[in-house]
Design a protein around this motif. Sequence first.
Motif, PDB file in Angstrom:
ATOM      1  N   ASN A  85      -2.903  -3.867  -6.323  1.00  0.00           N
ATOM      2  CA  ASN A  85      -1.500  -3.718  -5.747  1.00  0.00           C
ATOM      3  C   ASN A  85      -0.944  -5.353  -5.853  1.00  0.00           C
ATOM      4  O   ASN A  85      -1.862  -6.232  -6.218  1.00  0.00           O
ATOM      5  N   THR A 145      -1.776  -0.881 -12.047  1.00  0.00           N
ATOM      6  CA  THR A 145      -2.651   0.227 -12.228  1.00  0.00           C
ATOM      7  C   THR A 145      -2.659   0.887 -13.423  1.00  0.00           C
ATOM      8  O   THR A 145      -3.654   1.487 -13.897  1.00  0.00           O
ATOM      9  N   ARG A 168      -7.986  -0.114  -9.408  1.00  0.00           N
ATOM     10  CA  ARG A 168      -7.557  -0.362  -8.163  1.00  0.00           C
ATOM     11  C   ARG A 168      -6.704  -1.739  -7.990  1.00  0.00           C
ATOM     12  O   ARG A 168      -7.128  -2.477  -8.647  1.00  0.00           O
ATOM     13  N   ASN A 176      -7.363  -4.178   0.802  1.00  0.00           N
ATOM     14  CA  ASN A 176      -6.488  -3.856  -0.346  1.00  0.00           C
ATOM     15  C   ASN A 176      -6.204  -5.374  -0.822  1.00  0.00           C
ATOM     16  O   ASN A 176      -5.930  -5.670  -2.053  1.00  0.00           O
ATOM     17  N   PRO A 235      -4.738   2.874  -0.709  1.00  0.00           N
ATOM     18  CA  PRO A 235      -4.492   2.057  -1.797  1.00  0.00           C
ATOM     19  C   PRO A 235      -3.330   2.679  -2.791  1.00  0.00           C
ATOM     20  O   PRO A 235      -3.169   4.030  -2.793  1.00  0.00           O
ATOM     21  N   SER A 269       0.999  -0.944   0.004  1.00  0.00           N
ATOM     22  CA  SER A 269       0.091  -0.046   0.166  1.00  0.00           C
ATOM     23  C   SER A 269       0.865   1.124   0.053  1.00  0.00           C
ATOM     24  O   SER A 269       2.136   1.114   0.237  1.00  0.00           O
ATOM     25  N   THR A 317      -4.723   9.654  -4.354  1.00  0.00           N
ATOM     26  CA  THR A 317      -5.555   8.561  -5.010  1.00  0.00           C
ATOM     27  C   THR A 317      -5.292   8.202  -6.362  1.00  0.00           C
ATOM     28  O   THR A 317      -5.439   7.140  -7.016  1.00  0.00           O
ATOM     29  N   TYR A 323      -7.745  -6.747  -3.804  1.00  0.00           N
ATOM     30  CA  TYR A 323      -7.375  -6.303  -5.161  1.00  0.00           C
ATOM     31  C   TYR A 323      -6.113  -6.674  -5.615  1.00  0.00           C
ATOM     32  O   TYR A 323      -5.302  -6.137  -6.470  1.00  0.00           O
TER      33      TYR A 323
END
Lengths: 423, 277
Positions: free
Chosen positions: A290, A196, A288, A366, A278, A139, A156, A369
């Motif tokens: 990670n 992302t 979103r 998180n 995130p 994160s 963000t 994702y």
Amino acid sequence: MGNRINFVLVVLLLGGFALAQVDVRLWHMEQPPHRVDRVQELIDAFNAANPDIEVVQEVQNWGDVIPKALSAVRARVQPDILFAIPDFTLTMKATGAVQPVTELANNLHQQHGFLDAAIDPYSYQDEVWAVPLYGMVQSLWYRKDVLAEAGIEPPTTWEELLAAAEALTTEDRYGIGIPGSKSLYADQVIYNFMITAGAKTIFNDDGSIRFDTPETVRAFQYYHDLFQFSPPDSVSWIWGDAEAAFASGRVPMIIQFTTITTFDQQTEDLPANLGVVPIPAPAELGERGNIYYSNGAMVLTGDPAKKAAAEKFLAYLLEPDNYGRFLNMEPALFLPVTADGQEAESFWNDPLVVEYEDQVRTMVDNSAYGALFGFTTGQVFDGIGPISAQNLLSQVVQRVLVDGDSPEDAVTWGQAQMEAATR
Amino acid sequence: MRARNPLRSAGSWVLLLLIVVLVFAPFYWIGSSSFKTPPDVIKYPPSLFPPTWTLQNFQKLFASTDYPSYLTSSLFIALATTLITVTLATLAAYAIYRLEFPGRLTILRLMVGTYVFPSILLLIPLFQVMVQLGLINSLWSLVVANVTFTAPFSVWLMRAFLESIPLELEEAAAIDGAGFFQTLGLVILPLLRPGLATIAIYTFITVWTEFPFASQFIIDDAKRPLPVGLAAIIGQYQIDWGLLAAGAVFMALPVVILFAFVGRYFVEGLTTGALKE
């Protein structure tokens, strides 16, 4: 007389069965002493509740477990349970020693509900090859007071993150700390931006490499832009260096699995000053995502009794009453891989987790994702082994940041290297 | 008598000082960090002296690791390896450099050739050999493995020391009726003391810091030597720098003590009488 002899024989036989003990050797790599102690507590409780099974832990280290485990398999002295990450499972599977745990995993999924990000990297070729045990997710961590002082909201989007890093860079501080080293850490951090940017999948369905794409180039270009606000020595950083820079106030933002323990033990700041969000995404994509490591356990014994005992132990660890204690061998780093684990009181009642509950909840969120390079499509190709082992993602990072290659050239080079590595 | 050039003398002192700083700075840094509090140890810019002195890193080190058992293992492995290496290397070097027999140079080249292989390449085959010998998880596995690397280099190191001893001394001993072992024990070995000290120190320090074999061949935590045992205090993702520094201090301390105090007498004892007035 004859009846008496028969009775004695039956008693002896039953006694023999009762005393027959199944030994299970567990290798794990959680070697800091407090983690070893916590695993031992759980083992002791399991052994006491199961007198016919004796689990013994033998602690290894991540740095050299691969050759050691391969040697052990070749010499037929491998452990019965071996902790793993997805790449390592693939390497060990090639030895033929890894037993499928599909039935157990299915049962555990029904009971506890595995997260997709946790079970998918171990599910291929119609089997499950390891039982997920704990997750780790990256994160964006930041110091709330520093951002507030500069009038900056937690970023963000990529654009906000870049602007924040620039605004926070002063004469005695860098805006963000990201690694430019040839290391697993840099592999992980750049992969967050690849996800992302929409470039999380590096294999086509036929196993060929699809690294050289506009999305990948964009991720590396962004990393290059962001790196100008990172300390010059971050070209050699690994995780501990980033944490030290963050804890000392040298950088107010880093991308990391957690900073909670270091922040708590090595700074005098209050928990409320530690922020986590995130990984930012490009504004127009908003995807979103990670990097997420699902740590699991392989079963390496073909002996039915040992396999059954090993599976019983793994199931015991995932019981909600035990599971939180297992995860909190390193509180606020290891995250639940099951739905009921995410709710388990045994997880949320650890003192450090209580103190940093907001941050841990963000980490847990998180988890949903998460993705891991090479394990994103449900198809797993052996080529991910050499790509990971050679740190090819971070080698591309180095070509951009250190050698001065353009992102386009560096990514083209990376594509060629990956193709060569997987041939 | 020529007058000393003050500039040259000052230059020598500056150079010496620079070397001392370069050599001792890392030791000082580790030492001072081990006495700093967690916030001080990661403070940026760093401080030269601990702003607040603390022993908490050492307390944590002893509370969280089994330091005495790691130290015992390390001492056993280092001393046993040193003893065997010195014995084997001395006999082998004497045979190769002093005796005439066919193929001796080939043997020497083969022995030195083994030294060029990085030990990491031999991990897997050696692991299998140790399994077959039943030595996995035994400290003797490390003694055996280490000797295979330290002995060939020690044989090569002994060459210069052996060549400095005139052959005439052996011939004189032979004329006086001394046999092979008497010549070796009473004439050669006393003169070889500086060489013996050199290979003993080389072997001891090499083995003291050896990591790959120790990490592979020992499975029980209680049997681990210091480098592997103390490596456990470093987490993969989080590093307690003060604890790490305390571990480094206590890793180096036994060797420093050994060679600062005991080692001096050891070397002096060995070299006494090596040169005739």
